[in-house]
Design an enzyme around this catalytic site. Structure first.
Site, PDB file in Angstrom:
ATOM      1  N   HIS A  29       2.830  -2.272 -34.592  1.00 48.82           N
ATOM      2  CA  HIS A  29       1.651  -2.973 -35.385  1.00 48.82           C
ATOM      3  C   HIS A  29       0.372  -2.488 -35.043  1.00 48.82           C
ATOM      4  O   HIS A  29      -0.513  -3.448 -35.103  1.00 48.82           O
ATOM      5  CB  HIS A  29       2.201  -4.399 -35.087  1.00 48.82           C
ATOM      6  CG  HIS A  29       3.367  -4.828 -35.432  1.00 48.82           C
ATOM      7  ND1 HIS A  29       3.567  -5.578 -36.518  1.00 48.82           N
ATOM      8  CD2 HIS A  29       4.343  -4.888 -34.560  1.00 48.82           C
ATOM      9  CE1 HIS A  29       4.853  -5.691 -36.504  1.00 48.82           C
ATOM     10  NE2 HIS A  29       5.561  -5.274 -35.394  1.00 48.82           N
ATOM     11  N   SER A  62     -22.025  15.075 -40.169  1.00 46.83           N
ATOM     12  CA  SER A  62     -22.745  14.349 -41.370  1.00 46.83           C
ATOM     13  C   SER A  62     -23.945  14.727 -41.757  1.00 46.83           C
ATOM     14  O   SER A  62     -24.737  15.348 -40.957  1.00 46.83           O
ATOM     15  CB  SER A  62     -22.738  12.895 -40.907  1.00 46.83           C
ATOM     16  OG  SER A  62     -23.745  12.200 -41.652  1.00 46.83           O
ATOM     17  N   LYS A  80     -22.612  12.276 -35.676  1.00 49.82           N
ATOM     18  CA  LYS A  80     -21.007  12.170 -36.119  1.00 49.82           C
ATOM     19  C   LYS A  80     -20.572  13.545 -36.159  1.00 49.82           C
ATOM     20  O   LYS A  80     -20.817  14.814 -36.190  1.00 49.82           O
ATOM     21  CB  LYS A  80     -21.158  11.615 -37.499  1.00 49.82           C
ATOM     22  CG  LYS A  80     -21.833  10.348 -37.587  1.00 49.82           C
ATOM     23  CD  LYS A  80     -21.015   9.668 -38.752  1.00 49.82           C
ATOM     24  CE  LYS A  80     -19.578   9.248 -38.528  1.00 49.82           C
ATOM     25  NZ  LYS A  80     -19.205   8.609 -39.798  1.00 49.82           N
ATOM     26  N   GLU A  96      -8.260  13.846 -42.242  1.00 45.89           N
ATOM     27  CA  GLU A  96      -8.384  13.033 -43.531  1.00 45.89           C
ATOM     28  C   GLU A  96      -8.074  14.046 -44.779  1.00 45.89           C
ATOM     29  O   GLU A  96      -7.182  13.314 -45.670  1.00 45.89           O
ATOM     30  CB  GLU A  96      -9.917  12.598 -43.800  1.00 45.89           C
ATOM     31  CG  GLU A  96     -10.378  11.699 -42.517  1.00 45.89           C
ATOM     32  CD  GLU A  96     -11.818  11.516 -42.673  1.00 45.89           C
ATOM     33  OE1 GLU A  96     -12.459  12.229 -43.522  1.00 45.89           O
ATOM     34  OE2 GLU A  96     -12.269  10.822 -41.424  1.00 45.89           O
TER      35      GLU A  96
END
Ligand code: ARG
Length: 468
Positions: A165, A286, A292, A299
């Site tokens: 979880h 970025s 970043k 992804e």
């Protein structure tokens, strides 16, 4: 005669047509723009068919040799990029045959399609093409599993929280987590290998739907093309696209595994976790925030799983209402299959690169381990002293509550306090329970995260990959 009428007459099936094909209809109907990538499979299937025709007495040896020579030139032209596509070429089969006849003349070229239809031809080509691609994909998957096994072996010392979880649960070795994903890919490799005999079933020689009337020896064709078996019913095997669906289904499941792994690693690469860091080669920056480093590779692996599932669902819907034998709906098999093959092949290679080059931060993993993750071990300690597990679970729970109340770690509770919770606690409790390495090493049954368990898994995967 208008230009449009000319256009229809030149089509290979143009004999009975008098009207012109609507230009948009031609564009809508054509598949050459994408099925040209099967040119080599088409030539291979045609060469086998020409040999079958010679054996059946339809072609002389000389004619068959001419056809083979011509087909090899056609193949070469595709390879070199010199093949000239005509506006009225419809698909790879008609384009290759048209060009063949230009090279060797219509008198011989026109004999090649005897006893054959584009229906058994396209089904054969797809199978030949897919078998090659499956071989490549199997190779990529093997490399991926091996990279994971090597990493797991090398980084066996790193211990991290195992989560359920997404809540800290029990300590495990990082290698154990990594290998849990490797086992999923290994199962994928097994499943993919099991598809091969079903892809390798030959439709050639079954013509449009009702078989060939020239006694073309299909066992001979099977041998020529190295297929595992022959389709036994022409009406079944010619339009059968189950092998395409099975491959799309296989891909969907494999990409689910890819997506789940990507999700784990995305979470672990955040500053909040900091367990792993992706290499620059598989990250991007970025355009606005200079600090970043984004895990785009992961992804995309996660995102592309949706695309593959969509292709599977789309093609299954295209097929479900088709009546028996060939219908043009079946041409819709190609774009999803081609795109899916490209997507899964690239995804596996990207995943391999990501995993081969990422860095782990074992200190951060260790820092995330907390004593409460050993509450089960505390219960296990009492089990070994003869207390029933249900009771030990309770006692350990009370220790957790006490630590919370005192705002301290479980290992900061004094021996005297432990003794108040149960008289079965002995002075060794703190030392023997609150050691993450011990906790992991105690889990040494097959399938567990101990050092021995990791070693066993690495050997299992290496031997399995070797065998497949
Ligand atoms: N391009 C077609 C396909 O991919 C080849 C088969 C055409 N057969 C036909 N009867 N029109 O399905």
């Amino acid at each position: 005669m208008s230009g449009q009428e000319d256009f229809t007459k030149r089509k290979l099936w143009g004999g009975r047509f008098t009207g012109a094909t609507d230009p948009l209809m031609h564009q809508y109907n054509q598949s050459l723009s994408y099925d040209k990538r099967m040119y080599a499979a088409d030539v291979k299937g045609s060469i086998a068919h020409s040999r079958g025709l010679e054996k059946a007495g339809i072609l002389t040896q000389q004619e068959r040799q001419e056809i083979e020579r011509g087909l090899k030139q056609v193949e070469n032209e595709w390879k070199e990029g010199t093949f000239k596509i005509f506006p009225d070429d419809e698909d790879i089969h008609t384009a290759n045959e048209r060009r063949l006849s230009e090279i060797i003349g219509k008198d011989i070229g026109g004999k090649l399609h005897t006893g054959r239809s584009r229906n058994d031809q396209v089904a054969t080509d797809m199978r030949i093409w897919l078998m090659d691609e499956v071989e490549n994909i199997r190779g990529y998957l093997k490399d991926l599993v091996l990279v994971m096994a090597n990493r797991a072996e090398k980084e066996v010392d790193a211990i991290m929280p195992g989560y359920t979880h997404v809540q800290r649960a029990q300590p495990v070795r990082w290698s154990h987590l990594l290998l849990s994903h490797a086992h999923a890919f290994y199962a994928d490799l097994n499943r993919l290998s099991q598809l091969i005999p079903r892809i390798s079933t030959l439709p050639l020689g079954c013509a449009a739907l009702a078989g060939n009337p020239y006694s073309i020896d299909r066992e001979f064709l099977q041998q020529e093309l190295g297929f595992d078996s022959l389709g036994e019913n022409s009406m079944h095997i010619v339009p059968d696209r189950d092998f395409v669906i099975e491959f799309l289904q296989w891909s969907s499941l494999m990409m689910i595994h890819m997506s789940k792994m990507a999700e784990d690693f995305i979470i672990y690469s955040t500053a909040e976790f900091g367990f792993i860091q992706l290499s620059d080669a598989y990250s991007t920056g970025s355009s606005i925030m200079p600090q970043k480093k984004n895990p785009d590779s992961l992804e995309l692996l996660r995102g592309k799983s949706g695309r593959v599932f969509g292709q599977m669902a789309g093609f299954m819907m295209s097929v479900k209402g088709t009546p028996s034998t060939y219908n043009k709906d079946l041409q819709e098999d190609k774009e999803p299959l081609f795109d899916c093959v490209d997507t899964v092949a690239n995804s596996i290679r990207i995943a391999e690169g990501v995993i081969a080059t990422l860095a782990i931060n074992a200190d951060k993993m260790r820092a995330a381990l907390t004593d409460d993750m050993l509450a089960t071990d505390l219960a296990d300690y009492l089990v070994r002293k003869g207390v029933p597990f249900r009771e030990t679970h309770h006692i350990s729970g009370r220790a957790v509550a006490l630590a919370e109340k005192q705002k301290c770690n479980l290992s900061d509770i004094t021996f005297e306090q432990y003794r108040e919770l149960s008289d079965k606690f002995e002075p060794d409790v703190i030392e023997s329970v609150f050691n993450f390495e011990n906790s992991v090493e105690k889990r040494d049954a097959i399938g567990g995260p101990s050092r021995k368990g990791i070693e066993r898994q690495v050997q299992f995967l290496r031997a399995g990959v070797e065998k497949l």
